[in-house]
Design a protein around this motif. Structure first.
Motif, PDB file in Angstrom:
ATOM      1  N   GLY A  62     -12.224  -4.700  24.011  1.00 20.89           N
ATOM      2  CA  GLY A  62     -12.504  -5.681  22.963  1.00 20.89           C
ATOM      3  C   GLY A  62     -11.546  -6.854  23.033  1.00 20.89           C
ATOM      4  N   LEU A  63     -10.281  -6.571  23.313  1.00 22.53           N
ATOM      5  CA  LEU A  63      -9.282  -7.631  23.460  1.00 22.53           C
ATOM      6  C   LEU A  63      -9.616  -8.518  24.659  1.00 22.53           C
ATOM      7  CD1 LEU A  63      -6.541  -8.769  22.496  1.00 22.53           C
ATOM      8  CD2 LEU A  63      -5.454  -7.144  24.043  1.00 22.53           C
ATOM      9  N   ALA A  64      -9.954  -7.906  25.782  1.00 26.10           N
ATOM     10  CA  ALA A  64     -10.297  -8.670  26.981  1.00 26.10           C
ATOM     11  C   ALA A  64     -11.564  -9.499  26.773  1.00 26.10           C
ATOM     12  CB  ALA A  64     -10.473  -7.725  28.164  1.00 26.10           C
ATOM     13  N   LEU A  65     -12.560  -8.915  26.117  1.00 19.80           N
ATOM     14  CA  LEU A  65     -13.792  -9.664  25.865  1.00 19.80           C
ATOM     15  C   LEU A  65     -13.562 -10.805  24.878  1.00 19.80           C
ATOM     16  CD1 LEU A  65     -16.374  -6.747  25.713  1.00 19.80           C
ATOM     17  CD2 LEU A  65     -16.293  -8.588  27.400  1.00 19.80           C
ATOM     18  N   GLY A  66     -12.697 -10.595  23.903  1.00 20.33           N
ATOM     19  CA  GLY A  66     -12.359 -11.679  22.970  1.00 20.33           C
ATOM     20  C   GLY A  66     -11.703 -12.846  23.683  1.00 20.33           C
ATOM     21  N   VAL A  67     -10.803 -12.541  24.601  1.00 20.63           N
ATOM     22  CA  VAL A  67     -10.166 -13.596  25.400  1.00 20.63           C
ATOM     23  C   VAL A  67     -11.204 -14.259  26.303  1.00 20.63           C
ATOM     24  CG1 VAL A  67      -8.457 -14.022  27.218  1.00 20.63           C
ATOM     25  CG2 VAL A  67      -7.883 -12.547  25.277  1.00 20.63           C
ATOM     26  N   ALA A  68     -12.096 -13.461  26.881  1.00 18.83           N
ATOM     27  CA  ALA A  68     -13.153 -14.020  27.730  1.00 18.83           C
ATOM     28  C   ALA A  68     -14.068 -14.948  26.926  1.00 18.83           C
ATOM     29  CB  ALA A  68     -13.964 -12.898  28.369  1.00 18.83           C
ATOM     30  N   ASP A  69     -14.315 -14.608  25.673  1.00 21.58           N
ATOM     31  CA  ASP A  69     -15.124 -15.490  24.812  1.00 21.58           C
ATOM     32  C   ASP A  69     -14.482 -16.867  24.708  1.00 21.58           C
ATOM     33  OD1 ASP A  69     -16.803 -13.373  24.355  1.00 21.58           O
ATOM     34  OD2 ASP A  69     -16.087 -12.980  22.321  1.00 21.58           O
ATOM     35  N   LEU A  70     -13.178 -16.885  24.519  1.00 18.83           N
ATOM     36  CA  LEU A  70     -12.483 -18.163  24.388  1.00 18.83           C
ATOM     37  C   LEU A  70     -12.427 -18.917  25.714  1.00 18.83           C
ATOM     38  CD1 LEU A  70      -9.616 -17.130  21.965  1.00 18.83           C
ATOM     39  CD2 LEU A  70     -11.807 -18.212  21.434  1.00 18.83           C
ATOM     40  N   VAL A  71     -12.353 -18.199  26.813  1.00 18.16           N
ATOM     41  CA  VAL A  71     -12.374 -18.843  28.132  1.00 18.16           C
ATOM     42  C   VAL A  71     -13.747 -19.466  28.386  1.00 18.16           C
ATOM     43  CG1 VAL A  71     -12.264 -18.392  30.621  1.00 18.16           C
ATOM     44  CG2 VAL A  71     -10.545 -17.405  29.092  1.00 18.16           C
TER      45      VAL A  71
END
Length: 89
Positions: A62-71
């Motif tokens: 979830g943390l990685a996907l949240g960062v990917a959303d912002l990228v």
């Protein structure tokens, strides 16, 4: 005098729910509303990890996907100049 009432401690079940919610929000955020869902996924994942969730892998995803959303959002803004997907030519 009576003893002060203490708030019930957060259970692992709450933390597990936050880990799953962060994963789902991060996954959905890749497609829609990544400006809102990305940071929400990041915060939920961090809270779940702070509360010692048993679903640590799900929280990290979830943390990685949240960062990917912002990228993805950053690429959309710099590439198109707008915060929207463009599938047309």
């Amino acid at each position: 005098m009576s003893a002060p009432v203490q708030a019930a401690p957060h259970t692992r079940r709450d933390a597990d729910g936050l880990a799953i919610a962060s994963f789902v929000l991060g996954l959905v955020g890749l497609l829609v509303m990544n400006l809102l869902l990305g940071p929400a996924a990041i915060v939920m994942a961090l809270v779940a990890l702070a509360r010692s969730t048993t679903r640590r892998t799900r929280a990290f995803l979830g943390l990685a996907l949240g960062v990917a959303d912002l990228v993805v959002l950053a690429f959309l803004v710099t590439g198109n100049g707008v915060v929207a997907w463009n599938f047309g030519g």
